[in-house]
Design an enzyme around this catalytic site. Structure first.
Site, PDB file in Angstrom:
ATOM      1  N   CYS A   2       0.830  -1.200   0.000  1.00  0.00           N
ATOM      2  CA  CYS A   2       0.000   0.000   0.000  1.00  0.00           C
ATOM      3  C   CYS A   2       0.865   1.252   0.000  1.00  0.00           C
ATOM      4  O   CYS A   2       2.087   1.196  -0.117  1.00  0.00           O
ATOM      5  CB  CYS A   2      -0.895   0.020   1.244  1.00  0.00           C
ATOM      6  SG  CYS A   2      -1.744  -1.550   1.549  1.00  0.00           S
ATOM      7  N   ASP A 103      -3.351  -9.530   7.139  1.00  0.00           N
ATOM      8  CA  ASP A 103      -2.090  -9.647   7.871  1.00  0.00           C
ATOM      9  C   ASP A 103      -1.831  -8.424   8.739  1.00  0.00           C
ATOM     10  O   ASP A 103      -1.275  -8.521   9.834  1.00  0.00           O
ATOM     11  CB  ASP A 103      -0.938  -9.886   6.903  1.00  0.00           C
ATOM     12  CG  ASP A 103      -0.829  -8.798   5.841  1.00  0.00           C
ATOM     13  OD1 ASP A 103      -1.881  -8.316   5.379  1.00  0.00           O
ATOM     14  OD2 ASP A 103       0.296  -8.433   5.461  1.00  0.00           O
ATOM     15  N   ILE A 296      13.211  -9.777 -18.529  1.00  0.00           N
ATOM     16  CA  ILE A 296      13.603  -8.643 -19.363  1.00  0.00           C
ATOM     17  C   ILE A 296      14.698  -9.086 -20.325  1.00  0.00           C
ATOM     18  O   ILE A 296      15.654  -9.756 -19.925  1.00  0.00           O
ATOM     19  CB  ILE A 296      14.128  -7.477 -18.502  1.00  0.00           C
ATOM     20  CG1 ILE A 296      13.014  -6.927 -17.613  1.00  0.00           C
ATOM     21  CG2 ILE A 296      14.717  -6.374 -19.369  1.00  0.00           C
ATOM     22  CD1 ILE A 296      13.505  -5.913 -16.587  1.00  0.00           C
TER      23      ILE A 296
END
Length: 640
Positions: A2, A103, A296
């Site tokens: 977040c 969590d 990549i």
């Protein structure tokens, strides 16, 4: 995973003003948490907690900020706390149930049970801001290695914090201004731990907590270290290597298994290195279904290792997503956007490549991947670690020279006093600083007469953690306290991943594995000149033979000097950003000196010097991009 932000201004208690300010700060963190937004205000304190959510665990019941039923305690969490189900059950048995299934919900009951030491019970990567209204105490906490970012600014009227600096700069008490000393550090690549590119904005250091206590009308701050990567003062001699091989294997399996837990699919980043290939191999065995692997590929054989990655993908039956990148993707608008997300300069366009990769991960409907960062730090994987212990090797350098290895030995008294030697990892950046000095404005050249950036970095290292240690331990520790957090885990990690709302989980930085790794004798970490020997042996049946026998490869994007098309792309950015007007206004570099340098740089034939020139051009460009983006408020370009 977040974004968190907020402020505590005791004299400002107007609800409308607090909400307006917090909304602005949350707006610039939307990329970190597009799934949900939450806020909590303690109006009588002028305190606001904000959160933007990326839902990965507890999809339908993970709202934040989390608060107790009496409203006296509130917390915001960024990151993942592993083993939370076991901890939640233990708390319930102690009559301290957590309100919620996510969590993050275990943090408040753990704090109520254990006080500040609750953080020692947490496993994972996290940044936490917890407010205790009864004690009028705010606590900013950062995980052991600094995997998750957390910044703050202490002002006369209070404190402001955020997962990214950009949210802090939206607070009316904080004036966006680049720091001249930090600019010098960015030109040489190495930041002082705890600093940022911006004046007055600091980072909570890894394994630290910042405690803010209200005393009357004042806020008093105290920084406290709660964990460190602590090497022993002596190692066991004649140890059985197989014991350590088994110990690494057991702990790495556990770390990967732990990070596969989520309520959304979890993929793997896959380069051609031992680290990510080990992660994929273990994840494939641990999961019932095939693992999605993201790779990549660069348009230069010298820097591309996607062929090795394909071998590993084929061996494991992984579904491989291959992203091929050229100068069109590495420069121009994507370069500018990556700079905005990084909030500091970076020496190589690998950061831009990582930005593209996280965007591809999200386009494939994945929100989380397991990555291999931290392995080199724990097991002596970088060539400069080997050099510090075993000395120079014949023919050493190659594409490492000028970027991560110095072509000439460098000494500095501050580092000699601290370590007994000058670590090889900082030596190329000492040469970069020497080259950068010739480009600086007269004002910054004068500043260097009284300010020694190399000594400032050394002064930030705890001498008690290096003195009396083995040379390899010293080299690994000093790198981990500087470049791991300030480079690999920021512009090479969290910032580019979360730019596209994607969570990275570095399994090697599980603290159970790390605390074991420091006990491994140096001659087992690096054995018979083979870096990461103990990890190779632990993964011998997981890795392809070609990779098991392969030397360390530089995972970097091809520098501009390697390709005329790339040179032209960089020159276009120089023409736009490094104008006399822009450079004079910022006052960091001298336009005439930079113009002459660029002209000479494109004619350079020595590969080592050319790599260093590329680094300086990247830093010069990005300092002016940061000035335009954050100080002048220029809009970000659109990337196709």
């Amino acid at each position: 995973m977040c974004g968190i932000t907020g402020f505590w201004n005791p004299a400002r208690t107007n609800e409308r003003e607090l909400r307006f300010t917090l909304d602005q700060m949350l707006d610039v963190l939307d990329h970190r948490g597009p799934d949900e937004r939450g806020s909590k205000f303690f109006l009588d304190q002028g305190l606001a907690l904000g959160h933007t959510r990326l839902s990965i665990i507890g999809l339908d019941h993970g709202h934040q900020p989390i608060e107790t039923r009496d409203g006296d305690y509130a917390v915001t969490v960024n990151g993942e706390l592993y083993g939370y189900k076991r901890e939640r059950t233990r708390l319930a048995c102690q009559s301290l149930p957590s309100d919620g299934k996510s969590d993050s919900a275990i943090t408040l009951p753990l704090y109520l049970r254990h006080g500040l030491s609750f953080v020692e019970r947490l496993r994972g990567e996290f940044a936490i801001v917890l407010y205790d209204h009864r004690e009028k105490r705010l606590i900013l906490i950062r995980d052991r290695f600094g995997i998750k970012p957390l910044y703050y600014a202490v002002k006369d009227d209070g404190i402001v914090w955020g997962s990214e600096v950009k949210s802090i700069l939206k607070h009316p008490s904080v004036v966006p201004r680049l720091c001249p000393k930090a600019a010098i550090h960015q030109m040489m690549q190495v930041m002082v731990p705890g600093t940022t590119a911006f004046e007055g904005v600091q980072a909570v250091q890894p394994g630290h907590m910042l405690i803010v206590q209200r005393v009357g009308d004042r806020l008093v701050t105290e920084s406290k270290r709660w964990w460190d990567l602590e090497f022993p003062t002596s190692h066991e001699s004649g140890a059985d290597p197989q014991e350590y091989v088994q110990g690494v294997q057991d702990r790495l399996i556990d770390a990967v298994a732990t990070r596969l837990e989520a309520d959304v699919p979890v993929g793997c980043y896959l380069s051609g290195g031992i680290d990510s290939c080990s992660i994929l191999g273990l994840a494939t065995t641990l999961q019932q279904s095939p693992v999605k692997a993201f790779t990549i590929a660069f348009d230069s054989d010298e820097y591309d290792e996607s062929n090795i990655a394909k071998l590993m993908a084929d061996r494991t039956g992984a579904e491989q997503e291959l992203l091929r990148l050229t100068e069109k993707e590495l420069y121009g608008p994507a370069f500018e956007r990556a700079t905005w997300h990084a909030e500091r300069t970076f020496y190589n366009t690998l950061a831009v490549a990582k930005w593209h990769m996280s965007r591809r991960v999200r386009a494939c409907n994945y929100k989380a991947v397991i990555t291999g960062e931290g392995s080199d730090e724990l097991f002596g994987g970088y060539p400069f670690f080997k050099r510090d212990w075993l000395g120079r090797e014949k023919g050493e350098g190659g594409i490492f020279a000028g970027a991560i290895l110095a072509e000439e030995d460098q000494l500095h008294p501050a580092w000699q006093d601290l370590c007994g030697f000058t670590p090889s990892w900082i030596q190329p950046w000492m040469l970069t600083l020497r080259a950068a000095r010739a480009l600086l404005s007269d004002e910054l050249i004068d500043l260097l007469e009284t300010y020694d950036p190399i000594a400032e970095v050394a002064a930030a290292i705890d001498p008690d953690q290096v003195r009396g240690r083995h040379r390899l331990d010293i080299s690994q520790y000093t790198w981990s306290k500087t470049m791991l957090e300030g480079q690999i885990l920021t512009w090479g990690g969290d910032r580019m991943d979360m730019a596209n709302s994607m969570e990275a989980r570095p399994a090697f930085l599980d603290h159970h594995l790390a605390e074991y790794a420091v006990t491994i004798p140096p001659d087992i970490r690096i054995r018979d000149g083979i870096e990461k020997w103990v990890l190779r042996e632990a993964m011998v049946n997981v890795l392809p033979r070609e990779l098991y026998e392969r030397k360390k490869f530089a995972f970097m994007a091809p520098p501009a000097h390697t390709d005329p098309v790339k040179r032209n792309a960089v020159q276009e950015m120089i023409n736009h950003w490094l104008t006399p007007t822009r450079m004079n206004e910022l006052g960091i570099l001298n336009h005439e000196r930079v113009e002459q340098f660029v002209s000479q740089a494109w004619r350079e034939t020595d590969g080592t010097i050319a790599r260093r020139n590329d680094i300086l051009m990247n830093h010069a460009l990005q300092l002016h991009m940061l000035q335009g983006q954050y100080v002048e408020g220029m809009p970000l370009p659109t990337v196709d």
